[in-house]
Design a protein around this motif. Sequence first.
Motif, PDB file in Angstrom:
ATOM      1  N   ALA A 104       0.776  -1.366   0.170  1.00 44.98           N
ATOM      2  CA  ALA A 104       0.098   0.038  -0.137  1.00 44.98           C
ATOM      3  C   ALA A 104       0.954   1.263  -0.151  1.00 44.98           C
ATOM      4  CB  ALA A 104      -0.765   0.184   1.078  1.00 44.98           C
ATOM      5  N   GLU A 105       0.524   2.293  -0.818  1.00 42.52           N
ATOM      6  CA  GLU A 105       1.183   3.479  -0.972  1.00 42.52           C
ATOM      7  C   GLU A 105       1.475   4.241   0.471  1.00 42.52           C
ATOM      8  OE1 GLU A 105      -1.359   2.689  -3.017  1.00 42.52           O
ATOM      9  OE2 GLU A 105      -0.441   2.698  -4.624  1.00 42.52           O
ATOM     10  N   TRP A 132       9.618   5.226  -7.771  1.00 40.53           N
ATOM     11  CA  TRP A 132       8.485   4.938  -7.560  1.00 40.53           C
ATOM     12  C   TRP A 132       7.936   5.217  -6.158  1.00 40.53           C
ATOM     13  CZ3 TRP A 132       8.075   1.353  -3.715  1.00 40.53           C
ATOM     14  CH2 TRP A 132       9.128   0.937  -3.107  1.00 40.53           C
ATOM     15  N   MET A 133       9.149   5.443  -5.090  1.00 41.89           N
ATOM     16  CA  MET A 133       8.835   5.647  -3.762  1.00 41.89           C
ATOM     17  C   MET A 133       8.226   7.095  -3.920  1.00 41.89           C
ATOM     18  SD  MET A 133      11.533   3.834  -1.536  1.00 41.89           S
ATOM     19  CE  MET A 133      10.699   3.474  -0.108  1.00 41.89           C
ATOM     20  N   GLN A 134       8.901   8.093  -4.550  1.00 38.83           N
ATOM     21  CA  GLN A 134       8.275   9.491  -4.643  1.00 38.83           C
ATOM     22  C   GLN A 134       7.016   9.626  -5.120  1.00 38.83           C
ATOM     23  OE1 GLN A 134      11.150  11.925  -6.633  1.00 38.83           O
ATOM     24  NE2 GLN A 134      12.868  10.733  -5.936  1.00 38.83           N
ATOM     25  N   ASN A 135       6.811   8.655  -6.196  1.00 36.91           N
ATOM     26  CA  ASN A 135       5.151   8.948  -6.643  1.00 36.91           C
ATOM     27  C   ASN A 135       4.270   8.363  -5.702  1.00 36.91           C
ATOM     28  OD1 ASN A 135       6.224   9.834  -9.029  1.00 36.91           O
ATOM     29  ND2 ASN A 135       6.237   7.671 -10.001  1.00 36.91           N
ATOM     30  N   ASP A 136       4.692   7.145  -4.766  1.00 38.85           N
ATOM     31  CA  ASP A 136       3.915   6.685  -3.712  1.00 38.85           C
ATOM     32  C   ASP A 136       3.554   7.635  -2.597  1.00 38.85           C
ATOM     33  OD1 ASP A 136       3.506   4.334  -5.281  1.00 38.85           O
ATOM     34  OD2 ASP A 136       4.937   3.163  -4.165  1.00 38.85           O
ATOM     35  N   LEU A 137       4.777   8.427  -2.325  1.00 38.77           N
ATOM     36  CA  LEU A 137       4.566   9.309  -1.383  1.00 38.77           C
ATOM     37  C   LEU A 137       3.415  10.415  -1.457  1.00 38.77           C
ATOM     38  CD1 LEU A 137       8.255   9.755  -0.042  1.00 38.77           C
ATOM     39  CD2 LEU A 137       6.252   8.830   1.089  1.00 38.77           C
ATOM     40  N   ILE A 138       3.493  10.776  -2.989  1.00 37.61           N
ATOM     41  CA  ILE A 138       2.518  11.895  -3.412  1.00 37.61           C
ATOM     42  C   ILE A 138       1.036  11.281  -3.444  1.00 37.61           C
ATOM     43  CG2 ILE A 138       1.546  13.090  -5.336  1.00 37.61           C
ATOM     44  CD1 ILE A 138       4.626  13.254  -6.108  1.00 37.61           C
ATOM     45  N   GLN A 174      -2.058  12.351  -0.750  1.00 35.53           N
ATOM     46  CA  GLN A 174      -3.456  12.620  -1.580  1.00 35.53           C
ATOM     47  C   GLN A 174      -4.321  11.906  -0.570  1.00 35.53           C
ATOM     48  OE1 GLN A 174      -2.577  11.991  -5.553  1.00 35.53           O
ATOM     49  NE2 GLN A 174      -1.970  13.830  -5.928  1.00 35.53           N
ATOM     50  N   LEU A 175      -4.382  10.591  -0.341  1.00 35.52           N
ATOM     51  CA  LEU A 175      -5.132   9.820   0.214  1.00 35.52           C
ATOM     52  C   LEU A 175      -5.509  10.261   1.623  1.00 35.52           C
ATOM     53  CD1 LEU A 175      -4.114   6.262  -1.105  1.00 35.52           C
ATOM     54  CD2 LEU A 175      -6.327   7.337  -1.639  1.00 35.52           C
ATOM     55  N   ALA A 176      -4.436  10.629   2.201  1.00 32.34           N
ATOM     56  CA  ALA A 176      -4.430  11.083   3.755  1.00 32.34           C
ATOM     57  C   ALA A 176      -5.354  12.187   3.717  1.00 32.34           C
ATOM     58  CB  ALA A 176      -3.140  11.272   4.218  1.00 32.34           C
ATOM     59  N   ALA A 177      -4.982  13.239   2.657  1.00 28.82           N
ATOM     60  CA  ALA A 177      -6.033  14.307   2.498  1.00 28.82           C
ATOM     61  C   ALA A 177      -7.377  14.082   2.463  1.00 28.82           C
ATOM     62  CB  ALA A 177      -5.266  15.351   1.381  1.00 28.82           C
ATOM     63  N   GLU A 178      -7.426  13.337   1.402  1.00 35.96           N
ATOM     64  CA  GLU A 178      -9.080  13.116   1.357  1.00 35.96           C
ATOM     65  C   GLU A 178      -9.666  12.545   2.378  1.00 35.96           C
ATOM     66  OE1 GLU A 178      -9.109  10.317  -2.086  1.00 35.96           O
ATOM     67  OE2 GLU A 178      -8.223  11.552  -3.315  1.00 35.96           O
TER      68      GLU A 178
END
Length: 172
Positions: free
Chosen positions: A125-126, A144-150, A154-158
């Motif tokens: 899971a990201e 790939w880790m940088q992309n997953d952090l983004i 975003q999921l946390a903000a939602e």
Amino acid sequence: MSSDSGKPDVRTAQQAIVRQIADDVIGKMYIDGIPVDWTRIDLIYTLVGNAWTVVDEIFDPELSNLEMPLPAMLDQPFAKPPPLQPLREMMYVPGEGTWFTMHLTIRSDGEVSTNFGYDQPQSYAEEDVETDLRMYPRHTVPEWMQNDLIIARQLAAERGRRQPLWRRLLRR
């Protein structure tokens, strides 16, 4: 490492941990009544942050070495073997990180082998990537880790924008 340094031989400690994991798997198999004529067990452990998964297969000569999942793992999945996280810590290289995937092969003759994967795991899971980076910091974070952090942020903000049901009901 010399024996007079006072530090344990890391390679020997790693091998001991892997052997403990293999012995735990074999012990659980016999407790759960797995056939004794198996020839090989393959396990793939994936750890990212504090999350983990395991995929397993057992090979049986009666079935022409066809792959079949371990019934014990389907009924009651193995708990994460306690030494997996310490093994990751032991193999951590400061600034470079540690492994995400351990392929463990156990042969019925007692031979145990491992292969460690340091690249992007297949299943995770990201949200766990940020935890992993806090646990095992890296000087250079792979794309790939940088992309997953983004994605994780975003999921946390939602989730933060969503109000719990009880709050929405109180406003009515």
